[in-house]
Design a protein around this motif. Structure first.
Motif, mmCIF file in Angstrom:
data_model
loop_
_atom_site.group_PDB
_atom_site.id
_atom_site.type_symbol
_atom_site.label_atom_id
_atom_site.label_comp_id
_atom_site.label_asym_id
_atom_site.label_seq_id
_atom_site.Cartn_x
_atom_site.Cartn_y
_atom_site.Cartn_z
ATOM 1 N N LEU A 15 76.217 16.610 4.794
ATOM 2 C CA LEU A 15 77.149 16.674 3.665
ATOM 3 C C LEU A 15 76.394 17.159 2.441
ATOM 4 C CD1 LEU A 15 78.893 13.223 4.168
ATOM 5 C CD2 LEU A 15 79.614 15.452 5.020
ATOM 6 N N GLU A 16 76.705 18.354 2.006
ATOM 7 C CA GLU A 16 75.971 18.916 0.876
ATOM 8 C C GLU A 16 76.907 19.462 -0.192
ATOM 9 O OE1 GLU A 16 73.182 21.868 2.175
ATOM 10 O OE2 GLU A 16 72.279 20.525 3.673
ATOM 11 N N PHE A 17 76.455 19.299 -1.427
ATOM 12 C CA PHE A 17 77.154 19.831 -2.590
ATOM 13 C C PHE A 17 76.169 20.802 -3.254
ATOM 14 C CE2 PHE A 17 78.364 18.558 -7.219
ATOM 15 C CZ PHE A 17 79.147 19.681 -7.372
ATOM 16 N N HIS A 18 76.452 22.089 -3.173
ATOM 17 C CA HIS A 18 75.587 23.097 -3.789
ATOM 18 C C HIS A 18 76.107 23.372 -5.190
ATOM 19 C CE1 HIS A 18 73.938 24.831 0.258
ATOM 20 N NE2 HIS A 18 74.097 23.528 0.304
ATOM 21 N N PHE A 19 75.276 23.127 -6.186
ATOM 22 C CA PHE A 19 75.779 23.161 -7.564
ATOM 23 C C PHE A 19 74.814 23.873 -8.491
ATOM 24 C CE2 PHE A 19 73.048 20.336 -10.046
ATOM 25 C CZ PHE A 19 72.262 19.813 -9.040
ATOM 26 N N ASP A 20 75.386 24.361 -9.599
ATOM 27 C CA ASP A 20 74.620 24.837 -10.753
ATOM 28 C C ASP A 20 75.245 24.164 -11.973
ATOM 29 O OD1 ASP A 20 73.955 26.447 -13.135
ATOM 30 O OD2 ASP A 20 73.106 27.899 -11.728
ATOM 31 N N PHE A 21 74.402 23.590 -12.837
ATOM 32 C CA PHE A 21 74.909 22.891 -14.031
ATOM 33 C C PHE A 21 75.766 23.790 -14.915
ATOM 34 C CE2 PHE A 21 70.922 20.248 -13.451
ATOM 35 C CZ PHE A 21 71.581 19.076 -13.141
#
Lengths: 216, 216
Positions: A15-21
């Protein structure tokens, strides 16, 4: 295949959440994801990626750029944002006045913070500074002030942003995200399935339910 | 404001589905909308609009064109389509081999059919020919064959496609849709709120529930 049974804890690696602020939709997802985690008894891994790098690798541009000259589309995006805020009871979001913000340093900081074991705290603090307090986190002194006020080792984090291994890790994360199907932010990975955007959080939860119901 | 109370029938004038037969997502929405109508005891008005006209008026392009050179984005759109088909148990959708199809005639036909009182039948028949049977409905003889086989007055419909009033009505619908916020297909209008795309059908239903719960 992910390895879960009934309502037992799912493997976080699946389970991954790929994010950029720098993405307001990543922030909004970050506000809602904990509720999904609580309901489904799972935990997402947050993977820092550089959205500018994703765009370069996929030949994509931000929605702001893509929709700039299209009548009604920007206004509709605002309607969708307001709808999301209302539905989820989020009353302290505000558009960052410095948007778009260069997030290179704070994303490298996220890589370092995760390695040091205070990734979750760092992410909460930086997301809030960016999308609740309107801070300009392209500026070193602003980053220092925000992290310091939160009790995080501000100087140490900023210094390690120049570490070649940290830089490389962020680049690798970004390339890995694209290799696995991403083309923007936020992206969710649920046991081999990919989901793009805050508007897919319902589908993310439905997929978790299906996986748990199947016990696979 | 819409005028409804509890679960009583909502005014159809407040519930609109703006569609073009050429949009696969309009077809997929058309497959699911009846279930929402049944659950919420409402009926949507189908408003024929010309998606090419919407694009011209808003300076927009089709997703196919917009995503052509973006890595992963076309593949993701396919994933989303498959997910939608699976979730809603739709097993007879197939991409039209002639896509994109010029829909000018069949959209004018939809305007005429609605005026004559067989709009719903016409819409079912044409959507199925386009997205289940792979017919090339840019061709007059194909339109004739499809409508005739369905027991519709094929020759009469095709003839009235050249009626200036019908042509004007389709143009007016299209301009009206854009004036009210549309920039693509499909668009849903629910008591003053607008929703874009098949992926917003859950939100359309949630809005209906909210309106009915409020009794406003």
């Amino acid at each position: 295949m992910v390895s879960i049974a009934g309502d037992t804890l799912m493997n976080p690696a699946d389970l991954e959440f790929h994010f950029d602020f720098g993405s307001p939709n990543a922030y909004l997802s970050h506000r809602v994801l904990p509720q999904i985690e609580a309901r489904r008894n799972v935990k997402f891994s947050y993977l820092p990626v550089l959205i500018g790098g994703v765009f370069k690798l996929t030949n994509n541009v931000s929605p702001m750029v893509a929709n700039r000259d299209i009548l009604n589309k920007k206004e509709y995006a605002q309607i969708e944002t307001n709808r999301f805020l209302l539905r989820h009871g989020i009353d302290n979001f505000r558009m960052n006045p410095h948007f778009p913000v260069n997030t290179l340093r704070i994303m490298r900081g996220a890589v370092y913070a995760a390695q040091q074991g205070f990734g979750a705290h760092y992410i909460d603090v930086v997301f809030a500074a960016m999308w609740e307090q309107g801070r300009n986190l392209a500026e070193e002194r602003e980053i220092l002030a925000v992290l310091d006020a939160a009790g995080l080792p501000a100087g140490e984090i900023l210094q390690r942003c120049d570490d070649p291994a940290i830089k490389q890790r962020l680049m690798d994360n970004t390339a890995d995200s694209v290799r696995r199907g991403a083309f923007g932010s936020p992206f969710f990975f649920v046991g081999g399935q990919i989901f793009f955007g805050k508007d897919k959080l319902d589908d993310v939860e439905r997929e978790l339910q299906n996986l748990q119901a199947r016990g696979t």
